[in-house]
Design an enzyme around this catalytic site. Structure first.
Site, mmCIF file in Angstrom:
data_model
loop_
_atom_site.group_PDB
_atom_site.id
_atom_site.type_symbol
_atom_site.label_atom_id
_atom_site.label_comp_id
_atom_site.label_asym_id
_atom_site.label_seq_id
_atom_site.Cartn_x
_atom_site.Cartn_y
_atom_site.Cartn_z
ATOM 1 N N GLN B 123 0.881 -1.115 -0.029
ATOM 2 C CA GLN B 123 -0.092 -0.240 -0.014
ATOM 3 C C GLN B 123 0.882 1.109 0.164
ATOM 4 O O GLN B 123 1.484 1.372 1.000
ATOM 5 C CB GLN B 123 -0.894 0.008 1.297
ATOM 6 C CG GLN B 123 -1.664 1.020 1.578
ATOM 7 C CD GLN B 123 -2.358 0.924 2.865
ATOM 8 O OE1 GLN B 123 -2.681 -0.056 3.373
ATOM 9 N NE2 GLN B 123 -2.345 2.206 3.504
ATOM 10 N N GLY B 124 0.792 2.105 -1.137
ATOM 11 C CA GLY B 124 1.902 3.245 -1.128
ATOM 12 C C GLY B 124 0.806 4.440 -1.020
ATOM 13 O O GLY B 124 0.380 5.027 -1.789
ATOM 14 N N SER B 126 2.193 6.577 2.570
ATOM 15 C CA SER B 126 3.071 7.630 3.244
ATOM 16 C C SER B 126 4.130 8.152 2.204
ATOM 17 O O SER B 126 4.737 6.967 1.474
ATOM 18 C CB SER B 126 3.588 6.994 4.519
ATOM 19 O OG SER B 126 2.686 7.009 5.435
ATOM 20 N N SER B 158 4.734 -1.540 3.657
ATOM 21 C CA SER B 158 4.756 -2.700 4.152
ATOM 22 C C SER B 158 5.104 -3.845 2.994
ATOM 23 O O SER B 158 4.012 -3.846 2.259
ATOM 24 C CB SER B 158 3.726 -2.832 5.162
ATOM 25 O OG SER B 158 3.508 -3.668 6.073
ATOM 26 N N GLU B 241 -8.737 -0.473 7.821
ATOM 27 C CA GLU B 241 -7.297 -0.942 8.401
ATOM 28 C C GLU B 241 -7.099 -0.570 10.087
ATOM 29 O O GLU B 241 -6.546 -1.267 10.683
ATOM 30 C CB GLU B 241 -6.175 0.085 7.677
ATOM 31 C CG GLU B 241 -4.571 -0.269 8.201
ATOM 32 C CD GLU B 241 -3.870 0.560 7.592
ATOM 33 O OE1 GLU B 241 -4.001 1.592 6.720
ATOM 34 O OE2 GLU B 241 -2.310 0.107 7.668
#
Lengths: 356, 376
Positions: B123-124, B126, B158, B241
């Protein structure tokens, strides 16, 4: 799975809230520690309590009651806590359930349900459990009560005058040394499951009273934070204050989940599982309620330290409720001995189980 | 009020229990990301769980899920916790974002691989310049005919080192206010111009990476939803999340607590009375958190603010960080002298109040969106 109040329960909550607010309205009369209004309900107030069916809620039909579920009872009790009701409804309901569990005569239970006989539960001197003997026992939530019963002997005791007590909304009174003659009751000791269920019932109700108390402390602090202006802005717009209130909200919601589970379990699960759930809920509610009520005092600032502001009334009720039938340390101690003891700790677990 | 299982839920639970009895033993140590081997073990566990139909159970059956109510996710978490199993793969939030916003073609192309755990996703979100202030991201996806051209840098991604696809939040509209100029894309991590660099955490974990995008071409068909919808999708994802049940949180803490309980009861570890009492307090916390998560999952459809996840994450973080302080002390001298396992676990617990929105950001969300306090 359906984890919310039913439509009927929500309607019941509303009617309980109205009467509880009415009953509580007369309480804020004291302007200092020496002229605080008595917690004893007058005849008119007590009649309204009885007419609302609150005292009869949990008793079985053959005992003059409505046979309500524990969840129903906690709906009422949360409102008692929310409005800091002084009338001794909770003490009466717990004492009645104890007598019902010990198979007290239906006639007596019916009189309690009608409000004609006023009874309070007899607790140990440290308030952590039901009293086994009259010596040093204390009747809790005993404002206006005529008697307390020691079920192991069936002895009916009169009550002495109120002792100084943290919780201004409730009275604690010593039992008279000698039973009232000749009114000893013939009672029957409950089996293990019924005894555990009684514990689960009482702990679930204390949890609900704590829940109502902390929710009202949070709501009052939120109102204050929205209206009190400093530095040209409501203090509720400052991050430091917001964070304190957000933490309080998390604790209230978690306590609500625990309260719902414990109340459901008290009817739905066996005595052992029900009392474990109630013990867990009471431990969590005890520490959380004190924290939330302390946070509320903090948000009120200097006002929160005055006698006139109700913040201390809630903090007091939270502290007293926390102690009644065992605070978090007591219950966590039992859990430590039953679930977290090693071979070297053997023996202690069993001893503690019988104690609790 | 009824916390008990409906018959269908009870059957599902019994089936999962039976499956765990037969298959769990070979996956007991499948929960780490410290080395290539531990990553491989963890992925094998995820694939076994997915193969048996226990991943993404609340997603539509057409995309690899089972179309079951949210509460079944709680059952999976509870049972994994009760069996002291490793956590399930943390993909619920990504899968729901795609299922709820992507068009049919994209869903059909990517969801089965995600839910089946055949393809690992990252998941891109930040960036070095946009952490808590997520809407300030500067990675761009410039429209160019039937494709976007992506340039920029992501961080704290992550699983990026072994991911096949990335759910990327990028700026497509440079002339719009910052929240409205964002879009969500699916990026194939093997596209030329994607470069990854591992970040080793203080705990030794190698789960995270930085990802660099240098003129990376992404087909226009891999846009989720519409241009400018990125912020809305991101918030939708974060609500999931932050829900501990979706992230296997309950299971993970239940596993840690069960381990501590076994250590003490068996005599492998000696705990004095104060420590046993702290363990009991942590057990109270974990139990209440589990009840709370069950309640919030059962009522999620009615959570109009979508901020319930923030309440849950605040609670779970508090519970977790306290639990790891206790297990650190339970480890005794070996916490500081000896292999770094217990210390690494403790250190990782400190990350819980940072990722997925810091503890401070979560409190702001609760204060402003749930409690309605004014913005400063």
């Amino acid at each position: 799975m359906d984890i919310q109040l039913s439509a009927e329960q929500r309607a019941f909550r509303e009617s309980c809230g109205k009467l509880a607010a009415d009953l509580a309205a007369r309480w804020h009369l004291g302007r200092g520690p020496h002229d605080v209004a008595s917690a004893v309900p007058d005849e008119a107030a007590w009649s309204r309590v009885a007419e609302a069916g609150w005292l009869a809620l949990r008793l079985r039909e053959e005992n003059g009651g409505a046979g309500a579920s524990v969840v129903d009872v906690t709906v009422l009790v949360e409102q008692l806590g929310y409005h800091a009701v002084a009338a001794p409804v909770l003490g009466t309901v717990i004492a009645a359930e104890q007598l019902q569990t010990w198979q007290a005569p239906p006639g007596l239970l019916q009189e309690i349900a009608e409000g004609a006989v006023r009874v309070a539960p007899a607790l140990d001197r440290d308030l952590t459990g039901f009293a086994g003997t009259a010596a040093e026992a204390l009747a809790w939530d005993a404002a206006g009560a005529e008697m307390a019963v020691i079920p192991t002997s069936g002895a009916v005791h009169g009550l002495g005058g109120p002792l100084p007590f943290t919780d201004l909304t409730r009275e604690v009174r010593p039992l008279d040394g000698r039973p009232v003659d000749p009114s000893s009751l013939t009672l029957t000791a409950p089996g293990d499951d019924a005894a555990a269920r009684l514990d689960a019932f009482a702990l679930s109700l204390l949890t609900a009273d704590l829940l109502g108390t902390m929710q009202s402390a949070l709501d009052a602090a939120l109102d204050h934070a929205r209206t009190r202006v400093q530095f040209g802005a409501p203090i509720g717009s400052f991050q430091a204050v917001q964070q304190l209130l957000a933490d309080s909200h998390v604790l209230v919601e978690a306590t609500r989940s625990a309260s719902y589970y414990a109340a459901w379990a008290a009817d739905a699960l066996d005595g052992r599982a029900a009392s474990r759930a109630a013990r867990t809920a009471k431990a969590f509610a005890s520490r959380s309620a004190v924290e939330v009520c302390e946070n509320a005092v903090q948000v009120f600032g200097g006002i929160g330290m005055t006698w006139e502001a109700p913040a201390h009334v809630r903090l007091r009720r939270a502290h007293a409720d926390r102690r009644v039938l065992g605070d978090e340390h007591h219950h966590q101690g039992v859990i430590a001995d039953t679930e977290f003891s090693g071979p070297a700790d053997a023996g202690r677990a069993e001893a503690d189980l019988s104690r609790s | 009020m009824d916390f008990s299982d409906a018959p269908a839920v009870a059957d599902f639970r019994a089936g999962l229990r039976a499956w765990l009895r037969d298959h769990l033993d070979e996956h007991r140590d499948a929960s780490g990301y410290e080395s290539a081997e531990s990553v491989e073990r963890t992925l094998r566990w995820h694939r076994a769980l997915a193969g048996a139909g226990y991943v993404g159970v609340s997603l539509p059956a057409a995309y690899g899920g089972r179309g079951l109510p949210d509460i079944y996710e709680a059952v999976v978490n509870e049972e994994l916790a009760a069996a002291a199993a490793p956590p399930p793969p943390p993909i619920g939030h990504i899968a729901h974002a795609i299922a709820d916003f992507a068009d049919e073609d994209l869903k059909a192309r990517v969801l089965p691989g995600l839910v089946g755990c055949e393809e690992v996703w990252c998941q891109g979100f930040s960036e070095p310049g946009a952490g808590s202030d997520l809407a300030g991201i500067s990675t761009t996806a410039t429209p160019d005919g039937d494709r976007f051209v992506v340039n920029g840098q992501k961080i704290w991604t992550s699983g990026a080192m072994w991911s096949r696809r990335c759910l990327l939040l990028a700026r497509t509209e440079t002339d719009l206010p910052r929240h409205r100029g964002l879009s969500m894309l699916v990026v194939d991590m093997e596209t030329p111009g994607v470069d990854r660099r591992e970040i080793v955490l203080a705990s030794g974990s190698r789960e995270f990476a930085e990802v660099f995008f240098d003129d990376v071409a992404v087909p226009a068909a891999d846009l989720i939803g519409e241009r400018g919808q990125g912020w809305r999708i991101a918030m939708h994802m974060l609500a999931y999340e932050r829900g501990p049940a979706d992230m296997g949180w309950v299971g993970r803490l239940g596993r840690v607590l069960a381990g501590a309980r076994d250590d003490v009861r068996s005599g492998r570890v000696t705990a004095d009375a104060p420590l046993r009492h702290r363990l009991a307090a942590a057990a109270v916390d974990v139990q209440v958190m589990q009840w709370h998560v069950t309640r919030s999952l059962a009522n999620r459809a009615a959570d109009s603010t979508g901020s319930g996840g923030s309440v849950d994450k605040l609670l779970a973080t508090r519970v977790e960080q306290n639990l790891y302080r206790v297990t650190a002390d339970l480890a005794g001298p070996s916490f500081t002298v000896g292999p770094s396992g217990p210390f690494a676990d403790y250190l990782w617990s400190r990350a819980q109040s940072i990722y997925g929105g810091t503890q401070q950001i979560q409190r702001q969300i609760v204060a402003q969106r749930v409690l309605g306090l004014p913005r400063g």
